[in-house]
Design a protein around this motif. Sequence first.
Motif, short mmCIF file in Angstrom:
data_model
loop_
_atom_site.label_atom_id
_atom_site.label_comp_id
_atom_site.label_asym_id
_atom_site.label_seq_id
_atom_site.Cartn_x
_atom_site.Cartn_y
_atom_site.Cartn_z
N SER A 95 11.81 2.44 13.33
CA SER A 95 11.87 4.44 12.61
C SER A 95 10.65 5.03 13.55
CB SER A 95 11.14 4.35 11.13
OG SER A 95 12.12 3.84 9.99
N LEU A 130 15.61 -1.82 10.71
CA LEU A 130 15.72 0.35 11.89
C LEU A 130 14.11 0.04 12.44
CD1 LEU A 130 17.34 3.27 10.09
CD2 LEU A 130 18.58 1.17 11.15
N ASP A 157 11.52 -0.48 10.08
CA ASP A 157 11.73 -0.85 8.30
C ASP A 157 12.83 -0.27 8.03
OD1 ASP A 157 12.14 1.97 8.75
OD2 ASP A 157 11.06 3.05 8.41
N MET A 158 12.60 -0.97 6.68
CA MET A 158 14.03 -1.15 5.95
C MET A 158 13.47 -0.25 4.54
SD MET A 158 16.26 -4.73 5.46
CE MET A 158 14.93 -5.70 4.94
N LEU A 159 14.23 0.35 3.99
CA LEU A 159 14.07 0.73 2.82
C LEU A 159 14.68 0.43 1.85
CD1 LEU A 159 15.46 4.61 3.55
CD2 LEU A 159 13.20 3.76 3.60
N GLN A 208 9.81 0.23 -2.08
CA GLN A 208 10.61 1.09 -2.40
C GLN A 208 11.56 1.34 -0.28
OE1 GLN A 208 12.16 3.13 -3.85
NE2 GLN A 208 11.90 3.05 -5.71
N VAL A 209 10.26 0.12 0.22
CA VAL A 209 10.28 0.06 1.98
C VAL A 209 9.27 -0.99 2.17
CG1 VAL A 209 8.86 2.07 2.32
CG2 VAL A 209 10.07 1.14 3.62
N PHE A 246 5.70 0.54 -4.01
CA PHE A 246 5.94 1.02 -3.51
C PHE A 246 6.07 0.77 -1.55
CE2 PHE A 246 5.78 5.24 -0.84
CZ PHE A 246 6.47 5.58 -1.18
N GLU A 259 17.38 0.37 -0.30
CA GLU A 259 18.66 0.45 -1.03
C GLU A 259 19.66 -0.31 0.88
OE1 GLU A 259 16.79 3.39 -0.93
OE2 GLU A 259 17.76 5.14 0.18
N GLU A 260 18.96 -0.15 1.68
CA GLU A 260 19.34 -0.41 2.37
C GLU A 260 18.90 -2.68 2.36
OE1 GLU A 260 17.99 2.81 5.69
OE2 GLU A 260 16.62 1.27 5.71
N ARG A 308 7.87 -2.97 6.19
CA ARG A 308 7.70 -2.07 7.55
C ARG A 308 6.79 -3.67 7.98
NH1 ARG A 308 4.35 2.51 3.73
NH2 ARG A 308 6.79 3.99 4.94
N ASP A 339 0.88 -1.32 0.01
CA ASP A 339 0.01 0.04 0.07
C ASP A 339 1.01 1.49 -0.06
OD1 ASP A 339 -2.25 1.38 0.11
OD2 ASP A 339 -1.94 1.71 2.25
N PRO A 340 1.18 1.87 -1.19
CA PRO A 340 0.55 1.82 -2.74
C PRO A 340 0.89 0.18 -3.37
CG PRO A 340 0.77 3.48 -2.17
CD PRO A 340 1.70 3.37 -1.16
N PRO A 341 0.90 -0.36 -4.59
CA PRO A 341 1.32 -1.05 -4.61
C PRO A 341 2.37 -1.15 -5.45
CG PRO A 341 -0.87 -1.11 -5.49
CD PRO A 341 -0.78 -0.42 -4.42
#
Lengths: 187, 189
Positions: free
Chosen positions: A146, A144, A166-168, A121-122, A85, A170-171, A124, A81-83
């Motif tokens: 957050s 991490l 959460d984790m991004l 992108q992330v 993303f 690139e992480e 959670r 949510d969003p797809p």
Amino acid sequence: MDNLVGKLIRLRSLQDSDYDYIATLRNDLRTQAWNQRLPPCFTPQMIKEHLEERFKKENRGVFGIETREGKLVGYLNYHEDPPRFAATVGLSTGIGYWGKGYAKESMELILRFLYEERGVQVVRLWTWSGNERMIGLAKKLGFLTSATLRESSILKGKPFDTLMMDMLREEFFKSRGLKEELGVSRK
Amino acid sequence: MRVRGLSSDKIEIRSIEEQQLERIHKYQNGELRQELSEFLEYNFPWAPMSINQIKAKIDEFLKEERNLLFGIWSKENEFIGLAYYIASWDTWSPFFSVIIWPEYRRKGYGSEATRLILEAAFNQSIGHAVSVLVPEWNLAGIAFLESQDFKRAGTQRRTGIIDGKFYDGFFFDILRDEYLSRHSRGVDP
């Protein structure tokens, strides 16, 4: 990746025969949900209807966690949510299977799926401040903490904080020595 | 100021009806597109929504029994904004949000709506901790929450995309004791 199969476990669709075990996880106060006590009276049919209703929508998934020997040890879910993303993940495994690496490998498989195949992108996850096992696992995976929402859970007669970890993207790739090839940069 | 349900000397909070959709549509198609899209959890915050799309989003939101949506009216009976209250995960720790139409801002309406909602959460139901998620670009919203004694609870990294960049969301929370202490200090009339 070609499938959701690891060295110890695989993630697969749930089958009717799984719901007896899923109901025991739901009815055990130690394994049922991330921050909330639910009445431990769920029948397999109730769990089946709940999960089927919740996860029939697009951009969501629920999987059984099965050992390579074919033993169901827990279940895992995510929703985007969003797809493409952001995704939120959760899992539950039976206490007898804790400490064997099943949860860690399950999470690693779903993270790879979400980052590599879905391109999110992330990712959670939510837990409560007294859940040291989940917090430790999430940190090992690279999450991490957050956000800490104070006293927003009740367990064992006490208020606990709710944690959002959460984790991004690139992480995830950097921590695993993988190459990130989407090149999506909007920093 | 004595609270009478969801009404005070300054505002009244009521249910949303069909008649309000046109106004919401006007703002979502205009200067509040981003804010209202966030508020309605619409995945395309750059896109104008039709009245039917807005209605469908509201209907979807209200399918959850413990999700509440309200309109905010001034004492002059002007429709001045919206508020939601989400207790679907836990009535102990609900989330809420308030949005006031631009021409009615800086008049204390947001503060009053927040007070009425916190009063309902803490003193008319079992709420213990109330949280808000506000995008980092909403500087006025952040300043407002801080002025109301909300504490910064952390960051939701990568909440969305705007102007070619990712943006974060900031969590704020307030506990019942803090809310009551604020009252005892006479911060609110």
